[in-house]
Scaffold this motif. Structure first.
Motif, mmCIF file in Angstrom:
data_model
loop_
_atom_site.group_PDB
_atom_site.id
_atom_site.type_symbol
_atom_site.label_atom_id
_atom_site.label_comp_id
_atom_site.label_asym_id
_atom_site.label_seq_id
_atom_site.Cartn_x
_atom_site.Cartn_y
_atom_site.Cartn_z
ATOM 1 N N PHE A 132 0.860 -1.181 0.000
ATOM 2 C CA PHE A 132 0.000 0.000 0.000
ATOM 3 C C PHE A 132 0.897 1.232 0.000
ATOM 4 N N ARG A 133 0.632 2.154 -0.920
ATOM 5 C CA ARG A 133 1.456 3.353 -1.030
ATOM 6 C C ARG A 133 0.813 4.522 -0.279
ATOM 7 N N LEU A 134 1.674 5.345 0.325
ATOM 8 C CA LEU A 134 1.231 6.485 1.120
ATOM 9 C C LEU A 134 2.015 7.726 0.706
ATOM 10 N N SER A 135 1.410 8.889 0.872
ATOM 11 C CA SER A 135 2.094 10.143 0.567
ATOM 12 C C SER A 135 1.895 11.135 1.707
ATOM 13 N N TYR A 136 2.963 11.868 2.029
ATOM 14 C CA TYR A 136 2.903 12.884 3.073
ATOM 15 C C TYR A 136 2.247 14.159 2.544
ATOM 16 N N PRO A 137 1.572 14.903 3.411
ATOM 17 C CA PRO A 137 0.947 16.154 2.969
ATOM 18 C C PRO A 137 1.915 17.320 2.902
ATOM 19 N N ASP A 138 3.130 17.158 3.444
ATOM 20 C CA ASP A 138 4.058 18.280 3.575
ATOM 21 C C ASP A 138 5.453 17.947 3.087
ATOM 22 N N GLY A 139 5.544 17.138 2.048
ATOM 23 C CA GLY A 139 6.843 16.803 1.490
ATOM 24 C C GLY A 139 7.409 15.518 2.056
ATOM 25 N N ALA A 140 8.521 15.093 1.469
ATOM 26 C CA ALA A 140 9.121 13.817 1.835
ATOM 27 C C ALA A 140 9.745 13.866 3.230
ATOM 28 N N HIS A 141 9.731 12.711 3.910
ATOM 29 C CA HIS A 141 10.342 12.579 5.228
ATOM 30 C C HIS A 141 11.041 11.225 5.327
ATOM 31 N N ASP A 142 12.129 11.190 6.051
ATOM 32 C CA ASP A 142 12.734 9.924 6.443
ATOM 33 C C ASP A 142 12.039 9.458 7.708
ATOM 34 N N ALA A 143 11.736 8.171 7.796
ATOM 35 C CA ALA A 143 11.046 7.636 8.975
ATOM 36 C C ALA A 143 11.521 6.219 9.238
ATOM 37 N N GLU A 144 11.522 5.832 10.519
ATOM 38 C CA GLU A 144 11.943 4.487 10.893
ATOM 39 C C GLU A 144 11.054 3.868 11.961
ATOM 40 N N ALA A 145 9.940 4.495 12.300
ATOM 41 C CA ALA A 145 9.096 3.975 13.377
ATOM 42 C C ALA A 145 7.666 3.778 12.892
ATOM 43 N N LEU A 146 7.114 2.607 13.183
ATOM 44 C CA LEU A 146 5.735 2.262 12.860
ATOM 45 C C LEU A 146 5.040 1.770 14.116
ATOM 46 N N LEU A 147 3.844 2.287 14.378
ATOM 47 C CA LEU A 147 3.012 1.849 15.495
ATOM 48 C C LEU A 147 1.672 1.391 14.938
ATOM 49 N N ILE A 148 1.206 0.233 15.364
ATOM 50 C CA ILE A 148 -0.097 -0.283 14.940
ATOM 51 C C ILE A 148 -1.043 -0.176 16.128
ATOM 52 N N THR A 149 -2.106 0.593 15.976
ATOM 53 C CA THR A 149 -3.043 0.818 17.076
ATOM 54 C C THR A 149 -3.860 -0.437 17.357
ATOM 55 N N PRO A 150 -4.536 -0.504 18.508
ATOM 56 C CA PRO A 150 -5.407 -1.652 18.797
ATOM 57 C C PRO A 150 -6.487 -1.855 17.742
ATOM 58 N N ALA A 151 -6.872 -0.796 17.041
ATOM 59 C CA ALA A 151 -7.863 -0.913 15.973
ATOM 60 C C ALA A 151 -7.246 -1.329 14.646
ATOM 61 N N GLY A 152 -5.909 -1.485 14.602
ATOM 62 C CA GLY A 152 -5.235 -1.904 13.378
ATOM 63 C C GLY A 152 -4.807 -0.764 12.474
ATOM 64 N N THR A 207 14.110 5.868 16.112
ATOM 65 C CA THR A 207 14.519 4.819 15.189
ATOM 66 C C THR A 207 13.623 3.581 15.216
ATOM 67 N N GLY A 208 12.583 3.578 16.032
ATOM 68 C CA GLY A 208 11.692 2.429 16.070
ATOM 69 C C GLY A 208 10.552 2.644 17.047
ATOM 70 N N GLY A 209 9.511 1.826 16.923
ATOM 71 C CA GLY A 209 8.371 1.942 17.821
ATOM 72 C C GLY A 209 7.587 0.643 17.884
ATOM 73 N N ALA A 210 6.738 0.527 18.890
ATOM 74 C CA ALA A 210 5.904 -0.663 19.044
ATOM 75 C C ALA A 210 4.748 -0.355 19.980
ATOM 76 N N VAL A 211 3.688 -1.147 19.882
ATOM 77 C CA VAL A 211 2.530 -1.086 20.773
ATOM 78 C C VAL A 211 2.425 -2.430 21.478
ATOM 79 N N SER A 212 2.144 -2.417 22.768
ATOM 80 C CA SER A 212 2.069 -3.656 23.531
ATOM 81 C C SER A 212 0.900 -4.517 23.052
ATOM 82 N N PRO A 213 0.995 -5.833 23.220
ATOM 83 C CA PRO A 213 -0.080 -6.721 22.757
ATOM 84 C C PRO A 213 -1.446 -6.406 23.343
#
Length: 360
Positions: A132-152, A207-213
């Motif tokens: 799935f492709r995504l685009s930022y509203p304010d230009g390109a960014h470097d990113a390394e952290a993803l968090l998945i919410t309880p709702a997915g 540099t990274g992220g997570a959500v508890s189970p």
């Protein structure tokens, strides 16, 4: 991105008055869980833990054998791999949704020149991930952290120096189309005295992220520390941008870009890039037990975002004590570092990051 961030850092540091902190959470560790020695996994950047073992990915790699999703057992031995249907650009983090869906964040952009970034979704039982492709509203960014919410819902946190952007999709993701991201807020983590290979610079980028189970906690990490937040009502973005973080020192990890919760939520796991280890041949998967976090009772399903806190969460007294300890350890702003030293540190950071990234 690095140049723009470096130019703005001096004003950012002086304007928001970043505070130095000392460790605010007592830990029993780290303990080594196992050691990754497979030479296909030399640039580990994403990690999740399952009941049977671990799942990891590398960041951008020129070796086709390394551009895979690796499933490991409890001894860090590869049990199977999953290939991408097309070449990923720079996979930097991973997340595991409550329904077992695995997400791989193809969001790295060292030169800030990508028109889109990507998320790879691998549902349970699927043979290959979907992009799935995504685009930022304010230009390109470097990113390394993803968090998945309880709702997915996936949340991307950028690697912007000192003040990271927090983004989520504006609607449902659709294959073959680009979904716009919206900026929710920004997050600034405390600067600490934790020893790390990048010194002052190591605590300025996420540099990274997570959500508890159980969905009640979220963690963001830097090269120096992890910071845990309490999540209420499934609002992960609100927790990391408005909540009070608890520091979990991760001292002297060679190049730590991964963090994950254990399946029972009582500890976090980290691993560094193999190529940055002193011997360059193996990387230890480390476990940091979280103080005051009792093991939860067995459960067959994860609580919904609206569920009331259960016995998994620390007691109110323990939480209050941890916050008081953290507050007591903060140094007054007037006793920190002069503006001139901060500006010099900012300049040093820019040079360090450019040098580090030039190897890729």
């Amino acid at each position: 991105m690095i140049l723009r961030a470096g130019a703005a850092l001096a004003a950012t540091v002086l304007g928001i008055g970043l505070a130095l902190v000392t460790p605010g959470v007592a830990l029993a560790g780290p303990q080594r869980e196992c050691r990754v020695e497979d030479r296909r996994m030399t640039e580990l950047s994403g990690l999740v833990a399952t009941e049977s073992g671990y799942v990891v990915v590398n960041d951008g790699s020129d070796d086709p054998a390394a551009r895979k999703i690796f499933y490991l057992d409890k001894k860090c031995q590869v049990t199977r791999t999953v290939s991408y249907p097309s070449r990923p650009r720079d996979t930097e983090d991973m997340g595991l949704a409550p329904d077992g869906t695995l997400w791989v964040a193809d969001i790295g952009d060292n030169d800030a020149n990508r028109d889109t970034v990507g998320l790879w979704r691998l549902p349970p039982g699927a043979k290959k991930p979907e992009l799935f492709r995504l685009s930022y509203p304010d230009g390109a960014h470097d990113a390394e952290a993803l968090l998945i919410t309880p709702a997915g819902t996936p949340i991307v946190v950028t690697k912007t120096v000192a003040e990271a952007g927090v983004y989520e999709p504006v609607g449902a993701l659709r294959a073959g189309r680009t979904t716009a991201l919206k900026r929710l807020a920004s997050v600034t983590l405390p600067i600490t005295t934790t020893s790390n290979p990048f010194s002052f610079a190591g605590g300025l980028v996420i540099t990274g992220g997570a959500v508890s189970p159980d969905g009640r906690h979220a963690v963001l990490r830097t090269y120096a520390d992890a910071f845990e937040f309490d999540v209420v009502g499934g609002d992960v973005a609100g927790a990391i941008t408005k909540g009070d973080p608890r520091q979990i020192p991760l001292p002297n990890e060679p190049q730590g870009e991964s963090v994950a919760y254990t399946p029972d939520g009582t500890a976090i796991l980290t691993i560094s890039e193999v190529s940055r280890q002193p011997a360059g041949t193996a990387a230890d998967l480390l476990r940091y037990a979280i103080s005051g976090r009792p093991a939860p009772p067995p459960t067959t399903s994860l609580p919904s975002p609206s569920s009331k806190p259960a016995s998994r969460a620390p007691s109110r007294a323990a939480t209050t004590q941890a916050r008081q300890e953290t507050a007591e350890d903060r140094l007054p702003a007037g006793a920190l570092i002069t503006g001139g030293v901060l500006v010099l540190a900012a300049a040093a950071l820019v040079g360090l990051l450019i040098a580090r990234r030039s190897r890729r």
